[in-house]
Scaffold this motif. Structure first.
Motif, PDB file in Angstrom:
ATOM      1  N   ALA A  46       0.605  -1.196  -0.016  1.00  0.00           N
ATOM      2  CA  ALA A  46      -0.433  -0.254   0.193  1.00  0.00           C
ATOM      3  C   ALA A  46       1.007   1.481  -0.356  1.00  0.00           C
ATOM      4  CB  ALA A  46      -0.047   0.015   1.437  1.00  0.00           C
ATOM      5  N   ASP A  47       1.492   0.945   0.538  1.00  0.00           N
ATOM      6  CA  ASP A  47       2.552   2.792   0.869  1.00  0.00           C
ATOM      7  C   ASP A  47       3.401   2.924  -0.593  1.00  0.00           C
ATOM      8  OD1 ASP A  47       1.934   3.792   3.442  1.00  0.00           O
ATOM      9  OD2 ASP A  47       3.591   2.068   4.865  1.00  0.00           O
ATOM     10  N   LEU A  57       1.296  15.619 -10.235  1.00  0.00           N
ATOM     11  CA  LEU A  57       3.016  15.068  -9.530  1.00  0.00           C
ATOM     12  C   LEU A  57       2.913  13.509  -8.963  1.00  0.00           C
ATOM     13  CD1 LEU A  57       4.416  18.391  -7.362  1.00  0.00           C
ATOM     14  CD2 LEU A  57       4.825  17.336  -9.880  1.00  0.00           C
ATOM     15  N   PRO A  58       3.287  12.920  -9.030  1.00  0.00           N
ATOM     16  CA  PRO A  58       3.948  11.808  -8.222  1.00  0.00           C
ATOM     17  C   PRO A  58       2.440  11.664  -7.133  1.00  0.00           C
ATOM     18  CG  PRO A  58       5.254  12.385  -9.807  1.00  0.00           C
ATOM     19  CD  PRO A  58       5.346  13.233  -9.316  1.00  0.00           C
ATOM     20  N   LEU A  59       2.218  10.619  -7.148  1.00  0.00           N
ATOM     21  CA  LEU A  59       1.359  10.189  -5.994  1.00  0.00           C
ATOM     22  C   LEU A  59       1.199   9.353  -5.292  1.00  0.00           C
ATOM     23  CD1 LEU A  59      -2.967  11.454  -6.654  1.00  0.00           C
ATOM     24  CD2 LEU A  59      -0.564  12.505  -5.562  1.00  0.00           C
ATOM     25  N   ARG A  60       1.621   8.932  -4.031  1.00  0.00           N
ATOM     26  CA  ARG A  60       2.519   7.607  -3.126  1.00  0.00           C
ATOM     27  C   ARG A  60       1.498   7.355  -2.551  1.00  0.00           C
ATOM     28  NH1 ARG A  60       6.717   5.135  -5.247  1.00  0.00           N
ATOM     29  NH2 ARG A  60       7.629   6.437  -5.919  1.00  0.00           N
ATOM     30  N   GLY A  61       1.594   6.229  -1.871  1.00  0.00           N
ATOM     31  CA  GLY A  61       0.525   5.267  -1.469  1.00  0.00           C
ATOM     32  C   GLY A  61      -0.462   5.525  -1.529  1.00  0.00           C
ATOM     33  N   ARG A  62      -1.266   4.648  -1.139  1.00  0.00           N
ATOM     34  CA  ARG A  62      -3.362   3.790  -1.952  1.00  0.00           C
ATOM     35  C   ARG A  62      -3.552   5.013  -0.949  1.00  0.00           C
ATOM     36  NH1 ARG A  62      -6.181  -0.477  -1.706  1.00  0.00           N
ATOM     37  NH2 ARG A  62      -8.116   0.007  -0.100  1.00  0.00           N
ATOM     38  N   ILE A  65      -3.936   7.796  -3.334  1.00  0.00           N
ATOM     39  CA  ILE A  65      -3.817   7.865  -4.363  1.00  0.00           C
ATOM     40  C   ILE A  65      -5.927   7.673  -4.952  1.00  0.00           C
ATOM     41  CG2 ILE A  65      -3.977   5.844  -6.329  1.00  0.00           C
ATOM     42  CD1 ILE A  65      -1.479   5.288  -5.327  1.00  0.00           C
ATOM     43  N   LEU A  66      -6.309   6.802  -3.884  1.00  0.00           N
ATOM     44  CA  LEU A  66      -7.655   6.209  -4.065  1.00  0.00           C
ATOM     45  C   LEU A  66      -8.201   7.591  -3.262  1.00  0.00           C
ATOM     46  CD1 LEU A  66      -8.699   3.595  -1.970  1.00  0.00           C
ATOM     47  CD2 LEU A  66      -7.806   3.858  -4.430  1.00  0.00           C
ATOM     48  N   ARG A  67      -7.807   8.748  -2.885  1.00  0.00           N
ATOM     49  CA  ARG A  67      -8.219  10.500  -2.393  1.00  0.00           C
ATOM     50  C   ARG A  67      -8.584  10.914  -3.508  1.00  0.00           C
ATOM     51  NH1 ARG A  67      -6.243  10.079   3.069  1.00  0.00           N
ATOM     52  NH2 ARG A  67      -4.046  11.256   1.945  1.00  0.00           N
ATOM     53  N   SER A  68      -7.597  11.341  -4.123  1.00  0.00           N
ATOM     54  CA  SER A  68      -7.176  11.526  -6.257  1.00  0.00           C
ATOM     55  C   SER A  68      -8.294  10.906  -6.678  1.00  0.00           C
ATOM     56  CB  SER A  68      -5.663  11.067  -6.068  1.00  0.00           C
ATOM     57  OG  SER A  68      -5.334  10.236  -7.026  1.00  0.00           O
ATOM     58  N   TRP A  69      -8.541   9.461  -6.670  1.00  0.00           N
ATOM     59  CA  TRP A  69     -10.141   9.402  -8.043  1.00  0.00           C
ATOM     60  C   TRP A  69     -11.125   9.849  -6.896  1.00  0.00           C
ATOM     61  CZ3 TRP A  69      -9.090   7.867 -12.074  1.00  0.00           C
ATOM     62  CH2 TRP A  69      -7.340   7.039 -12.774  1.00  0.00           C
ATOM     63  N   ALA A  70     -10.887   9.904  -5.417  1.00  0.00           N
ATOM     64  CA  ALA A  70     -12.239  10.456  -5.550  1.00  0.00           C
ATOM     65  C   ALA A  70     -12.361  11.449  -5.539  1.00  0.00           C
ATOM     66  CB  ALA A  70     -12.735  10.125  -4.053  1.00  0.00           C
TER      67      ALA A  70
END
Length: 149
Positions: A46-47, A57-62, A65-70
């Motif tokens: 996950a991390d 910019l790159p997003l790291r960590g589950r 990432i899920l916040r960005s998709w939300a």
């Protein structure tokens, strides 16, 4: 999303990876964060999960990432992906999917959407084999800015 009970031969079948890849895009189209969460890697990876949205910019960590998709899904009243030039390569515990995302999305917010707009991205999705099936570990989408040659 579970591949529990699948034989080792079935777990190396590129069609299984392609099915999870398709489910990923369908979850985004439906705004289904629960399904999206079931597709992304969990512990112990996950991390180390990585996501690069076009122009971000790159997003790291589950969780990030899920916040960005939300956020994307909450601000996209309509989005549809047409995948072309899709290839799948399975090697051991990893699978790589490359494709072109041809994206159709609503312009504006749901109440005042003024039409549709299109865009394209070249994408690499890397999946890890987990006990319950293939899980998305890395998603990297780069915008295509020029005309197709």
């Amino acid at each position: 999303m579970s591949d529990v009970g699948m034989s080792d031969g079935e777990m190396t079948d590129p069609r299984q990876v392609e099915a999870v890849n398709t489910a990923f895009y369908q979850a985004v189209e439906r705004g289904d964060l629960d399904t999206l969460g079931s597709i992304w890697v969990d512990a112990p990876y996950a991390d180390s999960a990585l996501c690069v949205h076009p122009g971000w910019l790159p997003l790291r960590g589950r969780d990030e990432i899920l916040r960005s998709w939300a956020l994307i899904m909450a601000n996209s009243p309509y989005i549809q992906f047409f995948l072309t030039d899709l290839t799948v390569e399975v090697t051991g515990e990893l699978a790589v999917v490359t494709c072109n995302e041809n994206i159709l999305t609503a312009v504006g917010h749901e109440a005042d959407a003024t039409g549709l707009a299109g865009g394209r991205a070249v994408t690499t999705n890397i999946f890890r084999r987990a006990p319950d099936g293939w899980r998305l570990w890395i998603h990297h989408a780069s915008p295509v800015l020029g005309p197709e040659e």
